[in-house]
Motif scaffolding. Structure first.
Motif, short mmCIF file in Angstrom:
data_model
loop_
_atom_site.label_atom_id
_atom_site.label_comp_id
_atom_site.label_asym_id
_atom_site.label_seq_id
_atom_site.Cartn_x
_atom_site.Cartn_y
_atom_site.Cartn_z
N LYS A 7 0.85 -1.19 0.00
CA LYS A 7 0.00 0.00 0.00
C LYS A 7 0.88 1.24 0.00
O LYS A 7 1.87 1.30 0.70
N LEU A 8 0.48 2.21 -0.79
CA LEU A 8 1.17 3.50 -0.77
C LEU A 8 0.78 4.22 0.51
O LEU A 8 -0.36 4.15 0.93
N HIS A 9 1.72 4.90 1.09
CA HIS A 9 1.42 5.69 2.27
C HIS A 9 0.70 6.98 1.89
O HIS A 9 0.12 7.64 2.72
N ALA A 10 0.75 7.31 0.60
CA ALA A 10 0.04 8.49 0.12
C ALA A 10 -1.45 8.18 0.10
O ALA A 10 -1.87 7.03 -0.03
N VAL A 11 -2.24 9.19 0.21
CA VAL A 11 -3.69 9.05 0.17
C VAL A 11 -4.09 8.49 -1.20
O VAL A 11 -3.60 8.93 -2.23
N MET A 12 -4.97 7.48 -1.21
CA MET A 12 -5.42 6.91 -2.47
C MET A 12 -6.03 8.03 -3.31
O MET A 12 -6.87 8.79 -2.83
N GLY A 13 -5.56 8.13 -4.53
CA GLY A 13 -6.03 9.20 -5.40
C GLY A 13 -5.41 10.53 -5.03
O GLY A 13 -5.90 11.56 -5.44
N GLY A 14 -4.35 10.51 -4.22
CA GLY A 14 -3.68 11.72 -3.78
C GLY A 14 -3.07 12.49 -4.94
O GLY A 14 -3.71 12.69 -5.96
N THR A 15 -1.84 12.86 -4.80
CA THR A 15 -1.20 13.71 -5.81
C THR A 15 0.08 13.06 -6.35
O THR A 15 0.65 12.18 -5.70
N PRO A 16 0.53 13.51 -7.52
CA PRO A 16 1.82 13.04 -8.01
C PRO A 16 2.94 13.33 -7.02
O PRO A 16 3.87 12.53 -6.88
N ASP A 17 2.87 14.46 -6.32
CA ASP A 17 3.90 14.80 -5.34
C ASP A 17 3.97 13.75 -4.23
O ASP A 17 5.06 13.42 -3.75
N GLU A 18 2.82 13.22 -3.79
CA GLU A 18 2.81 12.20 -2.75
C GLU A 18 3.44 10.90 -3.25
O GLU A 18 4.18 10.24 -2.52
N VAL A 19 3.15 10.53 -4.49
CA VAL A 19 3.74 9.32 -5.05
C VAL A 19 5.25 9.51 -5.20
O VAL A 19 6.04 8.63 -4.89
N GLU A 20 5.65 10.70 -5.66
CA GLU A 20 7.08 10.99 -5.82
C GLU A 20 7.80 10.91 -4.47
O GLU A 20 8.88 10.32 -4.37
N ALA A 21 7.20 11.47 -3.44
CA ALA A 21 7.80 11.42 -2.11
C ALA A 21 7.93 9.97 -1.64
O ALA A 21 8.96 9.58 -1.07
#
Length: 151
Positions: A7-21
């Motif tokens: 699971k990504l720690h970023a919010v599902m459907g969050g932002t490209p910045d969250e995925v990049e981080a």
């Protein structure tokens, strides 16, 4: 047995910045599952490491990062000077990466120029291309180079 995607720690459907981080954090931790969770579930995802060839598909990309982590552990890389071109369903980030390396003369830093492309998928934003090229000492300043020649 099918692999479970972390699971990504970023919010599902969050932002490209969250995925990049999450991607850069996974590199710094040497966390293969977290790193692969950043990638889209598509056959034509691609990764190009500095000086390397094009890696296509999740299996090939996974194997390359697994070998990288097995050889030297985590990758001490930090994104700097991020430039963004975002739209409704895609985002392109070009990044100056600062990589800390250990040389025979002691610790040193290198710079890599990377382009990260994200698509908005049914699972949220995901990485579809990571293309990295060797940087130069001039790149460390973060200034853009302008050229009159296309290639």
């Amino acid at each position: 047995m099918p692999r479970q995607k972390a699971k990504l720690h970023a919010v599902m459907g969050g932002t490209p910045d969250e995925v990049e981080a999450a991607f850069y954090e996974a590199l710094q931790l040497g966390d293969l599952e977290k790193l692969m969770a950043c990638w889209a579930d598509e056959d034509d995802i691609a990764c190009i490491h500095p000086g390397g060839g094009r890696l296509m598909g999740a299996g090939t990309i996974r194997a390359a990062f697994e070998a990288m982590f097995a050889h030297g552990g985590a990758v001490q890389v930090r994104p700097e000077h991020i430039r963004r071109v975002d739209s409704i369903a895609s985002a392109v980030h070009h990044v100056l990466e600062k990589v800390d390396i250990l040389t025979p003369d002691g610790p040193s830093s290198a710079h890599v120029i990377a382009t990260n492309v994200y698509h908005k998928t049914p699972q949220g934003w995901r990485l579809v291309v990571h293309h990295a090229s060797p940087g130069t000492p001039e790149d460390a300043t973060g200034h853009m180079h302008t050229s009159q020649v296309l290639h």
